[in-house]
Design a protein around this motif. Structure first.
Motif, PDB file in Angstrom:
ATOM      1  N   GLY A 117     -28.067  50.455 -15.746  1.00  0.00           N
ATOM      2  CA  GLY A 117     -28.119  49.719 -14.487  1.00  0.00           C
ATOM      3  C   GLY A 117     -27.408  48.386 -14.559  1.00  0.00           C
ATOM      4  O   GLY A 117     -27.119  47.831 -15.623  1.00  0.00           O
ATOM      5  N   CYS A 118     -27.125  47.902 -13.420  1.00  0.00           N
ATOM      6  CA  CYS A 118     -26.464  46.595 -13.267  1.00  0.00           C
ATOM      7  C   CYS A 118     -27.520  45.506 -13.348  1.00  0.00           C
ATOM      8  O   CYS A 118     -28.613  45.655 -12.793  1.00  0.00           O
ATOM      9  CB  CYS A 118     -25.714  46.561 -11.925  1.00  0.00           C
ATOM     10  SG  CYS A 118     -25.017  44.936 -11.526  1.00  0.00           S
ATOM     11  N   VAL A 119     -27.183  44.423 -14.043  1.00  0.00           N
ATOM     12  CA  VAL A 119     -28.156  43.335 -14.176  1.00  0.00           C
ATOM     13  C   VAL A 119     -28.282  42.543 -12.880  1.00  0.00           C
ATOM     14  O   VAL A 119     -29.265  41.856 -12.666  1.00  0.00           O
ATOM     15  CB  VAL A 119     -27.766  42.412 -15.362  1.00  0.00           C
ATOM     16  CG1 VAL A 119     -26.567  41.536 -14.999  1.00  0.00           C
ATOM     17  CG2 VAL A 119     -28.953  41.574 -15.811  1.00  0.00           C
ATOM     18  N   HIS A 120     -27.275  42.715 -12.028  1.00  0.00           N
ATOM     19  CA  HIS A 120     -27.254  41.898 -10.802  1.00  0.00           C
ATOM     20  C   HIS A 120     -27.910  42.611  -9.622  1.00  0.00           C
ATOM     21  O   HIS A 120     -28.434  41.948  -8.735  1.00  0.00           O
ATOM     22  CB  HIS A 120     -25.804  41.548 -10.432  1.00  0.00           C
ATOM     23  CG  HIS A 120     -25.080  40.818 -11.542  1.00  0.00           C
ATOM     24  ND1 HIS A 120     -25.391  39.527 -11.911  1.00  0.00           N
ATOM     25  CD2 HIS A 120     -24.080  41.201 -12.368  1.00  0.00           C
ATOM     26  CE1 HIS A 120     -24.600  39.144 -12.910  1.00  0.00           C
ATOM     27  NE2 HIS A 120     -23.789  40.169 -13.210  1.00  0.00           N
ATOM     28  N   CYS A 121     -27.808  43.965  -9.613  1.00  0.00           N
ATOM     29  CA  CYS A 121     -28.335  44.662  -8.451  1.00  0.00           C
ATOM     30  C   CYS A 121     -28.998  45.976  -8.896  1.00  0.00           C
ATOM     31  O   CYS A 121     -29.157  46.218 -10.101  1.00  0.00           O
ATOM     32  CB  CYS A 121     -27.234  44.954  -7.445  1.00  0.00           C
ATOM     33  SG  CYS A 121     -26.005  46.159  -8.030  1.00  0.00           S
ATOM     34  N   ASP A 122     -29.360  46.824  -7.944  1.00  0.00           N
ATOM     35  CA  ASP A 122     -30.084  48.046  -8.275  1.00  0.00           C
ATOM     36  C   ASP A 122     -29.150  49.236  -8.505  1.00  0.00           C
ATOM     37  O   ASP A 122     -29.572  50.393  -8.438  1.00  0.00           O
ATOM     38  CB  ASP A 122     -31.106  48.383  -7.186  1.00  0.00           C
ATOM     39  CG  ASP A 122     -30.473  48.621  -5.844  1.00  0.00           C
ATOM     40  OD1 ASP A 122     -29.218  48.465  -5.746  1.00  0.00           O
ATOM     41  OD2 ASP A 122     -31.189  48.927  -4.879  1.00  0.00           O
ATOM     42  N   PRO A 169     -17.027  49.082 -14.416  1.00  0.00           N
ATOM     43  CA  PRO A 169     -16.211  48.904 -13.200  1.00  0.00           C
ATOM     44  C   PRO A 169     -16.998  48.352 -12.015  1.00  0.00           C
ATOM     45  O   PRO A 169     -16.468  47.605 -11.188  1.00  0.00           O
ATOM     46  CB  PRO A 169     -15.732  50.324 -12.885  1.00  0.00           C
ATOM     47  CG  PRO A 169     -15.833  51.047 -14.164  1.00  0.00           C
ATOM     48  CD  PRO A 169     -17.025  50.443 -14.886  1.00  0.00           C
ATOM     49  N   HIS A 170     -18.318  48.682 -11.987  1.00  0.00           N
ATOM     50  CA  HIS A 170     -19.144  48.184 -10.869  1.00  0.00           C
ATOM     51  C   HIS A 170     -19.290  46.665 -10.922  1.00  0.00           C
ATOM     52  O   HIS A 170     -19.401  46.018  -9.879  1.00  0.00           O
ATOM     53  CB  HIS A 170     -20.528  48.848 -10.925  1.00  0.00           C
ATOM     54  CG  HIS A 170     -21.564  48.103 -10.166  1.00  0.00           C
ATOM     55  ND1 HIS A 170     -21.732  48.230  -8.803  1.00  0.00           N
ATOM     56  CD2 HIS A 170     -22.485  47.176 -10.565  1.00  0.00           C
ATOM     57  CE1 HIS A 170     -22.709  47.438  -8.409  1.00  0.00           C
ATOM     58  NE2 HIS A 170     -23.188  46.780  -9.480  1.00  0.00           N
ATOM     59  N   LEU A 171     -19.274  46.161 -12.147  1.00  0.00           N
ATOM     60  CA  LEU A 171     -19.549  44.715 -12.275  1.00  0.00           C
ATOM     61  C   LEU A 171     -18.520  43.843 -11.547  1.00  0.00           C
ATOM     62  O   LEU A 171     -18.782  42.670 -11.280  1.00  0.00           O
ATOM     63  CB  LEU A 171     -19.581  44.336 -13.768  1.00  0.00           C
ATOM     64  CG  LEU A 171     -20.784  44.889 -14.550  1.00  0.00           C
ATOM     65  CD1 LEU A 171     -20.609  44.613 -16.044  1.00  0.00           C
ATOM     66  CD2 LEU A 171     -22.077  44.266 -14.049  1.00  0.00           C
ATOM     67  N   VAL A 193     -17.759  43.897  -8.566  1.00  0.00           N
ATOM     68  CA  VAL A 193     -18.215  43.434  -7.237  1.00  0.00           C
ATOM     69  C   VAL A 193     -19.025  42.150  -7.359  1.00  0.00           C
ATOM     70  O   VAL A 193     -19.210  41.427  -6.388  1.00  0.00           O
ATOM     71  CB  VAL A 193     -19.051  44.529  -6.542  1.00  0.00           C
ATOM     72  CG1 VAL A 193     -18.262  45.834  -6.447  1.00  0.00           C
ATOM     73  CG2 VAL A 193     -20.389  44.734  -7.232  1.00  0.00           C
ATOM     74  N   HIS A 194     -19.514  41.896  -8.583  1.00  0.00           N
ATOM     75  CA  HIS A 194     -20.306  40.660  -8.731  1.00  0.00           C
ATOM     76  C   HIS A 194     -19.481  39.495  -9.249  1.00  0.00           C
ATOM     77  O   HIS A 194     -20.027  38.411  -9.435  1.00  0.00           O
ATOM     78  CB  HIS A 194     -21.476  40.932  -9.685  1.00  0.00           C
ATOM     79  CG  HIS A 194     -22.432  41.939  -9.177  1.00  0.00           C
ATOM     80  ND1 HIS A 194     -23.224  41.748  -8.074  1.00  0.00           N
ATOM     81  CD2 HIS A 194     -22.715  43.202  -9.608  1.00  0.00           C
ATOM     82  CE1 HIS A 194     -23.958  42.807  -7.849  1.00  0.00           C
ATOM     83  NE2 HIS A 194     -23.661  43.729  -8.775  1.00  0.00           N
ATOM     84  N   LYS A 195     -18.199  39.809  -9.507  1.00  0.00           N
ATOM     85  CA  LYS A 195     -17.355  38.693  -9.954  1.00  0.00           C
ATOM     86  C   LYS A 195     -17.274  37.654  -8.855  1.00  0.00           C
ATOM     87  O   LYS A 195     -17.075  37.996  -7.689  1.00  0.00           O
ATOM     88  CB  LYS A 195     -15.944  39.195 -10.289  1.00  0.00           C
ATOM     89  CG  LYS A 195     -15.746  39.542 -11.755  1.00  0.00           C
ATOM     90  CD  LYS A 195     -14.273  39.801 -12.006  1.00  0.00           C
ATOM     91  CE  LYS A 195     -14.001  39.972 -13.495  1.00  0.00           C
ATOM     92  NZ  LYS A 195     -12.567  40.299 -13.717  1.00  0.00           N
TER      93      LYS A 195
HETATM   94 ZN   LIG Z   1     -24.436  45.506  -9.473  1.00  0.00          ZN
END
Ligand SMILES: [Zn+2]
Length: 195
Positions: free
Chosen positions: A46-51, A62-64, A66-68
């Motif tokens: 999972g992403c540490v920033h979202c669910d 690659p998902h990360l 979006v949090h850049k």
């Molecule tokens: Zn995320």
């Protein structure tokens, strides 16, 4: 926040995911990728920033993106607007200039009919100037008249002098005196002859 449920299944454990570059004796963990142990025994990442979760660990990286944090493009518009020195500042409109003097009295106003209170300062000054001019003209005329009077008096005296001299001549004062003197001489001669 990292997901606490995946497809309705509770997350039992949430821990940092181990990276594949871990060397012998040294375990390297991802900072933004979590390894989630679900209630049913599955392990997802999972992403540490979202669910966001994915069974494939390599799908999280690659998902990360979006949090850049978005590259903050500093534009001129974004800058706090400062007063541009080249731009002329708005100048407050000038108040309408009042006429310097009141309009002159209409031509139909009879001269001298208005009281002094009706005259403005400029008119008063003009009137004073005119009266000064008239006074000086009057004084000059008086002086000239006095000169003429003086000259006339002197002329009269001269004429009187001539008249008196002429009158004296007419009365024969000189002759009388000469006669008296002659008489005295004659008397003196007689006295000499008689003595
Ligand atoms: Zn995320």
């Amino acid at each position: 926040m990292t997901a606490t449920h995946v497809n309705g299944i509770s997350v039992l454990e949430d821990q940092p995911a181990r990276s594949g570059i871990s060397r012998t004796g040294v375990t390297v963990f991802y900072e933004q990728i979590r390894e989630l142990l679900l209630e049913d025994g599955q392990v997802v990442y999972g992403c540490v920033h979202c669910d966001y979760t994915n069974p494939n660990q390599h799908s999280i990286r690659p998902h990360l993106k979006v949090h850049k944090p978005k590259a903050t493009t500093v534009t001129a518009e974004a800058l706090p607007s400062k007063a541009d020195p080249a731009t002329p500042r708005p100048i407050p409109a000038k108040p309408a200039t009042l006429p310097a003097t009141d309009p002159l009295p209409s031509a139909s106003t009879p001269e001298g009919a208005g009281s002094l209170a009706d005259l403005n300062l400029g008119q008063l000054v003009e009137r004073a100037r005119q009266s000064d001019q008239m006074r000086s003209e009057r004084d000059a005329a008086r002086r000239e008249a006095a000169d003429w009077k003086q000259r006339a008096a002197e002329e009269r005296l001269r004429r009187d002098g001539w008249k008196q001299r002429a009158l004296k001549a007419e009365t024969g004062t000189d002759w009388k005196e000469r006669a008296v003197r002659a008489e005295r001489k004659l008397s003196a001669v007689r006295e000499l002859l008689q003595s």
